[in-house]
Write a protein that holds these residues in place. Structure first.
Motif, PDB file in Angstrom:
ATOM      1  N   ASN A 405       0.839  -1.190   0.000  1.00  0.00           N
ATOM      2  CA  ASN A 405       0.000   0.000   0.000  1.00  0.00           C
ATOM      3  C   ASN A 405       0.878   1.245   0.000  1.00  0.00           C
ATOM      4  O   ASN A 405       2.056   1.182  -0.339  1.00  0.00           O
ATOM      5  N   MET A 406       0.311   2.365   0.428  1.00  0.00           N
ATOM      6  CA  MET A 406       1.052   3.623   0.399  1.00  0.00           C
ATOM      7  C   MET A 406       2.180   3.651   1.419  1.00  0.00           C
ATOM      8  O   MET A 406       3.144   4.390   1.267  1.00  0.00           O
ATOM      9  N   LYS A 407       2.061   2.845   2.469  1.00  0.00           N
ATOM     10  CA  LYS A 407       3.102   2.814   3.497  1.00  0.00           C
ATOM     11  C   LYS A 407       4.297   1.995   3.028  1.00  0.00           C
ATOM     12  O   LYS A 407       4.209   1.212   2.084  1.00  0.00           O
ATOM     13  N   GLU A 415       8.991  -7.616  -5.590  1.00  0.00           N
ATOM     14  CA  GLU A 415       8.427  -7.331  -6.900  1.00  0.00           C
ATOM     15  C   GLU A 415       8.299  -8.659  -7.641  1.00  0.00           C
ATOM     16  O   GLU A 415       9.294  -9.327  -7.918  1.00  0.00           O
ATOM     17  N   ILE A 416       7.058  -9.058  -7.905  1.00  0.00           N
ATOM     18  CA  ILE A 416       6.791 -10.326  -8.581  1.00  0.00           C
ATOM     19  C   ILE A 416       6.011 -10.023  -9.856  1.00  0.00           C
ATOM     20  O   ILE A 416       4.842  -9.595  -9.801  1.00  0.00           O
ATOM     21  N   ASN A 417       6.667 -10.215 -10.989  1.00  0.00           N
ATOM     22  CA  ASN A 417       6.060  -9.924 -12.303  1.00  0.00           C
ATOM     23  C   ASN A 417       5.404  -8.540 -12.324  1.00  0.00           C
ATOM     24  O   ASN A 417       4.225  -8.382 -12.648  1.00  0.00           O
ATOM     25  N   GLU A 418       6.200  -7.543 -11.861  1.00  0.00           N
ATOM     26  CA  GLU A 418       5.837  -6.123 -11.902  1.00  0.00           C
ATOM     27  C   GLU A 418       4.736  -5.737 -10.904  1.00  0.00           C
ATOM     28  O   GLU A 418       4.204  -4.637 -10.970  1.00  0.00           O
ATOM     29  N   HIS A 419       4.397  -6.615  -9.982  1.00  0.00           N
ATOM     30  CA  HIS A 419       3.461  -6.284  -8.905  1.00  0.00           C
ATOM     31  C   HIS A 419       4.246  -6.197  -7.590  1.00  0.00           C
ATOM     32  O   HIS A 419       5.140  -6.998  -7.336  1.00  0.00           O
ATOM     33  N   MET A 420       3.870  -5.211  -6.738  1.00  0.00           N
ATOM     34  CA  MET A 420       4.615  -4.946  -5.516  1.00  0.00           C
ATOM     35  C   MET A 420       3.906  -5.557  -4.305  1.00  0.00           C
ATOM     36  O   MET A 420       2.678  -5.485  -4.176  1.00  0.00           O
ATOM     37  N   VAL A 438       6.407 -18.054 -16.412  1.00  0.00           N
ATOM     38  CA  VAL A 438       7.607 -17.246 -16.205  1.00  0.00           C
ATOM     39  C   VAL A 438       7.396 -16.379 -14.969  1.00  0.00           C
ATOM     40  O   VAL A 438       6.362 -15.726 -14.821  1.00  0.00           O
ATOM     41  N   GLY A 439       8.365 -16.385 -14.098  1.00  0.00           N
ATOM     42  CA  GLY A 439       8.260 -15.574 -12.889  1.00  0.00           C
ATOM     43  C   GLY A 439       9.532 -14.789 -12.622  1.00  0.00           C
ATOM     44  O   GLY A 439      10.626 -15.363 -12.557  1.00  0.00           O
ATOM     45  N   HIS A 440       9.373 -13.468 -12.502  1.00  0.00           N
ATOM     46  CA  HIS A 440      10.504 -12.603 -12.149  1.00  0.00           C
ATOM     47  C   HIS A 440      10.290 -12.135 -10.716  1.00  0.00           C
ATOM     48  O   HIS A 440       9.384 -11.337 -10.433  1.00  0.00           O
ATOM     49  N   VAL A 441      11.103 -12.655  -9.791  1.00  0.00           N
ATOM     50  CA  VAL A 441      10.931 -12.399  -8.358  1.00  0.00           C
ATOM     51  C   VAL A 441      12.141 -11.641  -7.841  1.00  0.00           C
ATOM     52  O   VAL A 441      13.286 -12.087  -8.017  1.00  0.00           O
ATOM     53  N   GLN A 442      11.871 -10.510  -7.206  1.00  0.00           N
ATOM     54  CA  GLN A 442      12.969  -9.702  -6.653  1.00  0.00           C
ATOM     55  C   GLN A 442      12.663  -9.338  -5.206  1.00  0.00           C
ATOM     56  O   GLN A 442      11.561  -8.909  -4.875  1.00  0.00           O
ATOM     57  N   LEU A 443      13.656  -9.536  -4.340  1.00  0.00           N
ATOM     58  CA  LEU A 443      13.563  -9.151  -2.927  1.00  0.00           C
ATOM     59  C   LEU A 443      14.471  -7.950  -2.696  1.00  0.00           C
ATOM     60  O   LEU A 443      15.655  -7.969  -3.036  1.00  0.00           O
TER      61      LEU A 443
END
Length: 827
Positions: A405-407, A415-420, A438-443
């Motif tokens: 959310n905003m916080k 960030e998982i497939n361009e969703h936060m 296909v999954g792009h996962v970033q921590l």
């Protein structure tokens, strides 16, 4: 503030003392020496009287003695005046001094090994040069009349190259003046002249090539600047070799620091094997780990404020680490035992090709697992399944992710497939499914502190059918067999498999026992009438997970003792249990919000904050109370010092026993938005005396996973408001009988009720808890033995006493292991 009691790395300017004059008087010339008269020959001793010679006495107050005494007086006067003046300056500085610690990187100077020796010519040269620059910066600033001195404490190298300078500053400001702490750092940064042409962050600071982005400066207590007599500078250059780090004491005080430095290009991993310390919410005792060689607040990696015997390890972001240990009042054994090692920096992330088979096949983890991962870490994983119909499933251990959310995110953002998404720690597993091959996962670590290690399993799943046939999908994302739905066992961890079950109960008959053999004779009363535990000729063997009866019968339930159920034939599991009493006096209580009788609820506690009633609590042992976490939200309320606990009280202000609160332990997973994990433990400074048992008694903790039934009658008590419109609470302790509400109805009413909560009240809204009752008990009397059980803790609700909105309580039975972790005496 106290003046730091340590030697400066570079000698500061001497203080001048004026208006003191010492007059030296030269003595007169020597007087001529008079020759003694010639002695007459000795006569034989007889009766002849010897004639006494008159010796001329010299007066004591002659001119020479007067000069000597006057000179000595002047010297003594000068010493006394100097001492008094020095004490005045020292006390003035101690009271009005502001201390700052900081660091910056000089880009154009290469590190020399000699810089590690504080007495070396090379170190003193650099220190003197930097101190002259700092003196020039601040003596020409608006703070020139307050600035006293700067001291270079350390010079080191790091993985970015150049020279890292660690320093501290002292300002002396009168009490009446307002001192701008932020301005001190701003003055230093504004003094660095950067070039607009080459757009580099390295600028000129009075001739020094200083990296502006590396400048860190903040205020600090003077006692943190040095620990005279307990300071260790340790350097290590052999990777993966353990270097011990130990210190202990049985009395007195411990104030120590360890400066750890590794070779350039490497990191430091600190492992804590055991820590003996007084638990007090970091007020006095603590172990603090810094990502620098100075106690700079913004570089704190982690702080431990309670004893631990489990291995914990932390990794720096560079080749420097400072470990400070303070225990100013050692009453028993205090100390630390651990080691540190040099490790290479590792990359986090990879490309993963999943298999065609459905299920979890591998694991990914946070950097340096199982160590706490350092701040500013970043990991990227790229997943690929062999078929478009297969997606990627991620099973998080004791962790979950939700839409951002905003916080900001306190425990890492994903960030998982361009969703936060934001991460948070919980006490069970969750599964997140990516409906794509296909999954792009970033921590990305958003926290400045180190955080708990993360372990994630990955695998493939069928996008069209997330759970296999004859399986139920939990709200946590887990898949459990349909046969295990509505069986009374929390397979989903959040009880989503037990919701909307109506009055369905697991079958308890002979055929059920035959099909589910493990239910029989395992020490658990799976059937309410105990059929599954009847006519048992053989029990399961004894091990460390079982409770052993006096007749050597073993039960699978480790916490069978003092649970109110006689599991052992000889009743040894229920002997010696001291919590709560059978409430014969409660049979005459008035139902529906009325005054109580004195001593009727001996476990009820009133918590006062700065002298005013604020929340309630329950006595669970001689020195421990149980309350709600939301009562202690925020830095001010989480400080135990303003809190007092009033026990054995009927009328506010008339407690039979009052104790300061020594320690507050809020559950680590408490969520202030949803009130999930709304539970806290409080330790009293003084245990209540045994001779007050008639008025103070502990209430029983429920067994782990205790099942409650809708419609069961319980009691709520407290000094809170009598209705929603009241402006203040009741003077006399109030009581009201309520009934437990079906969990399905509770969820449909509020929608955000978790497995750690339960509802109680009356749907008409006539009986309920209100403001001021928070943290108080929901007490239920057990029919089997008449003992009182702490089933719930007053937590939250929509208004007070509103129709169709019952009160929501913390379900204590879900926190039994957590309570035992801090209060093992209840086991």
């Amino acid at each position: 503030m106290e003046k730091p009691n340590c030697d400066d790395s570079a000698k500061p300017a001497d203080l001048n003392v004026s208006n003191i004059s010492v007059q030296m008087v030269t003595p007169p010339e020597k007087l001529p020496v008079r020759k003694p008269p010639r002695r007459p020959p000795r006569k034989p001793i007889g009766k002849v009287k010897l004639k006494k010679k008159k010796v001329k006495k010299v007066p004591f107050w002659n001119i020479q003695n007067k000069i000597i005494l006057f000179t000595a007086f002047l010297i003594i006067l000068a010493v006394i005046t100097w001492t008094l003046l020095w004490l005045h300056i020292s006390q003035s500085e101690s009271k009005d001094a502001f201390y700052f610690v900081g660091l910056f990187r000089i880009a154009n100077i290469e590190f020399l090994p000699e810089y590690r020796q504080k007495e070396s010519r090379e170190f003193l040269s650099v220190a003197q040069n930097v101190q002259q620059v700092m003196n020039l910066v601040y003596t020409t600033s608006a703070f020139s009349k307050f600035y006293k001195k700067s001291v270079v404490a350390d010079v080191s190298n790091n993985n970015e190259g150049g020279l890292l300078v660690h320093f501290w500053l002292v300002f002396v400001v009168p009490h009446a003046k307002v001192f701008c702490e932020e301005c001190v750092a701003a003055i230093l940064k504004d003094s660095i002249q950067t070039s607009i042409v080459n757009r580099t962050s390295v600028g000129s600071l009075q001739g020094l090539a200083v990296d502006m982005d590396s400048v860190v400066l903040n205020g600090v207590s003077s006692f943190k600047l040095c620990y005279k007599g307990c300071a260790h500078d340790l350097y290590a250059d052999h990777p993966f070799q353990h270097f011990p780090l130990e210190i202990s004491a049985t009395s007195g005080h411990l104030m120590c620091h360890f400066k750890l430095t590794a070779s350039v290009g490497y990191l430091i991993r600190l492992s804590i094997v055991s820590l003996q310390i007084e638990a007090d919410n970091c007020i006095t005792d603590s172990l603090t780990i810094y990502d620098s060689l100075m106690p700079i607040k913004s570089t704190i990696l982690y702080r431990i404020c309670e004893p631990t015997r489990s291995l914990m390890s932390f990794v720096s972001t560079n080749n420097l680490m400072l470990v400070t240990f303070k225990s100013p009042r050692v009453r028993k054994l205090s100390g630390i035992r651990g080691y540190f090692e040099v490790i290479p920096e590792e990359k986090c992330g990879s490309t993963i090709l999943a298999k065609e088979s459905i299920g979890f096949e591998g694991k990914i983890s946070s950097p340096y697992f199982p160590s706490y991962y350092p701040p500013k870490c970043k990991c990227t994983w790229k997943f690929q399944t062999p078929l478009p119909s297969l997606g990627i499933a991620l099973k998080f251990h004791n962790y979950t992710i939700t839409k951002k959310n905003m916080k900001g995110c306190d425990h890492g953002w994903w960030e998982i497939n361009e969703h936060m998404y934001c991460g948070s720690y919980i006490d069970h597993q969750t599964v997140f499914r990516i409906a794509s091959s296909v999954g792009h996962v970033q921590l990305q670590c958003s926290s400045r502190l180190s955080d708990k290690p993360l372990l994630v399993e990955y695998g493939s799943y069928n996008i069209s059918q997330p759970c296999p046939a004859r399986h139920f999908r939990c709200s946590t994302g887990l898949c459990v067999p349909q046969a295990r739905r509505c069986d009374g066992i929390n397979d989903c961890f959040d009880e989503s498999d037990e919701l909307f079950c109506g009055m369905l109960k697991p079958a308890c008959n002979v055929s059920a026992f035959q099909s589910q053999a493990p239910l029989v004779c395992d020490g658990f009363r799976d059937c309410e009438d105990g059929q599954d535990e009847e006519n048992c000729t053989q029990r399961i063997p004894c091990n460390n997970q079982t409770f052993k009866c006096g007749n050597d019968v073993c039960f699978k339930k480790k916490n069978a003792k003092c649970d109110g159920t006689v599991d052992c034939p000889d009743g040894s599991d229920e002997k010696g249990c001291s919590c709560s009493r059978t409430a014969s006096s409660l049979l005459h209580r008035i139902i529906g919000g009325s005054d109580t009788q004195e001593g009727g609820w001996p476990w009820q506690v009133s918590l006062h904050f700065v002298g005013s009633a604020y929340c309630g609590a329950s006595v669970i042992s001689r020195e421990w109370l149980l309350s709600a976490a939301h009562c202690f939200q925020g830095s001010r309320l989480s400080d135990p010092r303003p809190w007092t606990a009033h026990l054995g009280m009927y009328i506010q202000g008339n407690a039979k026993f009052v104790s300061p609160v020594r320690r507050i332990v809020v559950h680590e997973y408490y969520n202030s938005q949803t009130f999930d994990y709304d539970i806290a433990l409080l330790q009293l400074s003084t245990a209540w005396p045994e001779n007050m048992k008639q008025l103070i008694q502990p209430i029983c903790i429920p067994p782990l996973g205790q099942k409650v039934h809708s419609g069961e009658k319980c009691w709520i008590t407290g000094w809170g408001r009598r209705n929603e419109a009241d402006s203040k609470g009741s003077t006399i302790l109030q009581q009201a009988e309520v009934e437990l509400i079906d969990q399905t109805l509770c969820v449909s009413t509020y929608g955000i009720v978790t497995a750690r909560m339960l509802c109680a009240g009356v749907m008409s809204g006539k009986r309920d808890a209100c403001k001021g009752d928070s943290g108080g008990p929901l007490s239920c009397q057990r029919k089997s033995d008449g003992k009182w059980i702490l089933t719930g803790i007053v937590s939250w609700g929509r208004g007070c006493g509103r129709a169709d909105f019952p009160g929501v309580y913390t379900r204590v039975s879900n926190f039994v292991p957590w309570i035992h972790r801090y209060v093992p005496s209840l086991l």
